[in-house]
Scaffold this motif. Structure first.
Motif, mmCIF file in Angstrom:
data_model
loop_
_atom_site.group_PDB
_atom_site.id
_atom_site.type_symbol
_atom_site.label_atom_id
_atom_site.label_comp_id
_atom_site.label_asym_id
_atom_site.label_seq_id
_atom_site.Cartn_x
_atom_site.Cartn_y
_atom_site.Cartn_z
ATOM 1 N N UNK A 76 211.517 90.254 33.399
ATOM 2 C CA UNK A 76 212.498 89.382 33.313
ATOM 3 C C UNK A 76 213.546 90.657 32.640
ATOM 4 N N UNK A 77 214.095 91.951 32.786
ATOM 5 C CA UNK A 77 215.372 92.775 32.342
ATOM 6 C C UNK A 77 217.146 92.348 31.966
ATOM 7 N N UNK A 78 216.992 92.264 30.853
ATOM 8 C CA UNK A 78 219.106 91.143 30.736
ATOM 9 C C UNK A 78 219.705 92.421 30.439
ATOM 10 N N UNK A 79 219.649 93.412 29.702
ATOM 11 C CA UNK A 79 221.044 94.187 29.490
ATOM 12 C C UNK A 79 221.892 92.915 29.141
ATOM 13 N N UNK A 80 221.690 92.032 28.231
ATOM 14 C CA UNK A 80 223.931 91.500 28.112
ATOM 15 C C UNK A 80 225.014 92.240 28.533
ATOM 16 N N UNK A 81 226.191 91.819 28.324
ATOM 17 C CA UNK A 81 227.016 92.347 28.368
ATOM 18 C C UNK A 81 227.393 92.481 26.587
ATOM 19 N N UNK A 82 227.837 94.253 26.485
ATOM 20 C CA UNK A 82 228.766 94.250 24.745
ATOM 21 C C UNK A 82 227.167 94.967 23.744
ATOM 22 N N UNK A 83 225.322 94.388 24.004
ATOM 23 C CA UNK A 83 225.051 93.681 23.661
ATOM 24 C C UNK A 83 223.305 94.752 23.924
ATOM 25 N N UNK A 84 223.344 94.699 24.830
ATOM 26 C CA UNK A 84 222.333 95.422 26.511
ATOM 27 C C UNK A 84 221.951 96.737 25.326
ATOM 28 N N UNK A 85 220.623 97.193 24.993
ATOM 29 C CA UNK A 85 220.986 98.570 24.566
ATOM 30 C C UNK A 85 220.148 99.524 25.603
ATOM 31 N N UNK A 106 226.976 91.743 32.397
ATOM 32 C CA UNK A 106 225.693 91.816 32.318
ATOM 33 C C UNK A 106 224.964 92.699 33.508
ATOM 34 N N UNK A 107 223.837 93.055 33.026
ATOM 35 C CA UNK A 107 223.232 93.938 34.162
ATOM 36 C C UNK A 107 221.417 93.295 34.260
ATOM 37 N N UNK A 108 221.410 92.097 34.548
ATOM 38 C CA UNK A 108 219.898 92.014 35.364
ATOM 39 C C UNK A 108 219.069 92.227 36.296
ATOM 40 N N UNK A 109 217.813 92.704 35.673
ATOM 41 C CA UNK A 109 217.330 93.192 36.975
ATOM 42 C C UNK A 109 215.091 91.929 37.100
ATOM 43 N N UNK A 110 214.983 91.442 37.837
ATOM 44 C CA UNK A 110 213.298 91.252 38.667
ATOM 45 C C UNK A 110 212.831 92.438 38.755
ATOM 46 N N UNK A 111 210.930 92.880 37.689
ATOM 47 C CA UNK A 111 210.876 94.029 37.890
ATOM 48 C C UNK A 111 209.168 93.405 37.365
ATOM 49 N N UNK A 112 208.646 94.161 39.171
ATOM 50 C CA UNK A 112 207.704 93.713 39.284
ATOM 51 C C UNK A 112 206.632 95.106 39.753
#
Length: 306
Positions: A133-142, A258-264
């Protein structure tokens, strides 16, 4: 070292090198009963990726997000090695090996809407090389800097050939503002051999911010001029399928969304990892399946997309 021939040497030479791809992109050319149209498959072969809008319903996405919310509150998970935080804080960046540790996400990995396409393109049974799971949260996702996944999987994991692909399932709207994946269409046809020896246990650093196995500026400039840039921004429920050697990256997220993705990562069963081609010890199992190789079995019936 592996006894398998190294067709894609990297991090072993003093100067970066661009190597022509030695493997097909679309392994199956029999378009009868294919899970995508011939036009879509040819597009994947040409560009190295395809975006499938609204593959999962909003109700399904809601379930996936609810599960993600539970994971973020699980103290055992947060304390485990599979949970990776952002470089400068405690915000979750990624959680790995979700196809083994989460029943719902395991069922998503086996969903025929994705897995059938992976089996067709790779023309083989498939297993999950890596999941997260890639989270890339709001404001702090690098950001995730420009890279080819295959370079790392080859050098650090021992994946022999380019016979793998990734499925990124968008759990939130990926907009032009919140750091969607950017790709260089067609770049999968060439491989950038990078410079710099890999330190032991480098994964502990690279999962937060990768500095090795990333191409040099001159090679990237050449690639951008040759292939251009494209954004994969799309609505939640869409799926981005892309070749293991496609050059891609994403900007940091300085928005509130936030920009969240499931990754396989689907690897061909015939392309199982061997000893790492970089000569180091293999990365842990939660990053690269080595001991637990289980073919993905999908429920019937198979469904056609497009």
């Amino acid at each position: 070292m592996s006894h398998t021939a190294d067709l894609y040497p990297s991090r072993q030479q003093e100067e970066p090198q661009i190597i022509e791809r030695q493997d097909p992109t679309l392994y199956n050319q029999n378009f009868n009963n294919a899970p995508l149209s011939e036009a879509q498959l040819k597009q994947y072969e040409r560009d190295g990726y395809i975006l499938l809008p609204d593959l999962f319903s909003q109700a399904e996405v809601k379930r996936f997000l609810a599960e993600m919310g539970q994971m973020e509150k699980d103290p055992d998970l947060l304390a485990s090695e599979t949970a990776i935080t952002e470089p400068n804080g405690n915000a979750l960046r990624s959680v790995f090996q979700i196809h083994h540790n989460n029943e719902l996400y395991a069922s998503v990995a086996a969903d025929p809407r994705i897995a059938d396409i992976a089996r067709f393109i790779l023309d083989d049974q498939v297993y999950i090389h890596q999941s997260r799971l890639n989270f890339k949260p709001g404001f702090s996702g690098k950001e995730f800097y420009w890279h080819s996944d295959f370079e790392t999987w080859h050098v650090e994991d021992g994946m022999p050939r380019m016979r793998a692909l990734s499925a990124s399932i968008l759990l939130t709207d990926n907009t032009e503002f919140n750091g969607p994946l950017m790709v260089m269409p067609g770049s999968h046809r060439e491989y950038i051999a990078c410079v710099g020896e890999t330190p032991e246990d480098y994964y502990l650093e690279s999962l937060k911010a990768q500095t090795l196995g990333t191409p040099d500026a001159a090679s990237l400039q050449q690639f951008q001029q040759r292939y251009g840039l494209r954004s994969s921004a799309a609505k939640a429920g869409s799926v981005l399928l892309f070749d293991c050697n496609l050059m891609h990256g994403s900007n940091s997220n300085i928005t509130a969304s936030p920009r969240s993705n499931l990754f396989f990562v689907y690897n061909a069963l015939s392309n199982q990892v061997v000893e790492p081609f970089g000569g180091g010890k293999p990365r842990p199992e939660f990053l690269a399946s080595r001991e637990r190789i289980t073919p993905v079995v999908s429920p019937a019936p198979q469904r056609k997309v497009g």
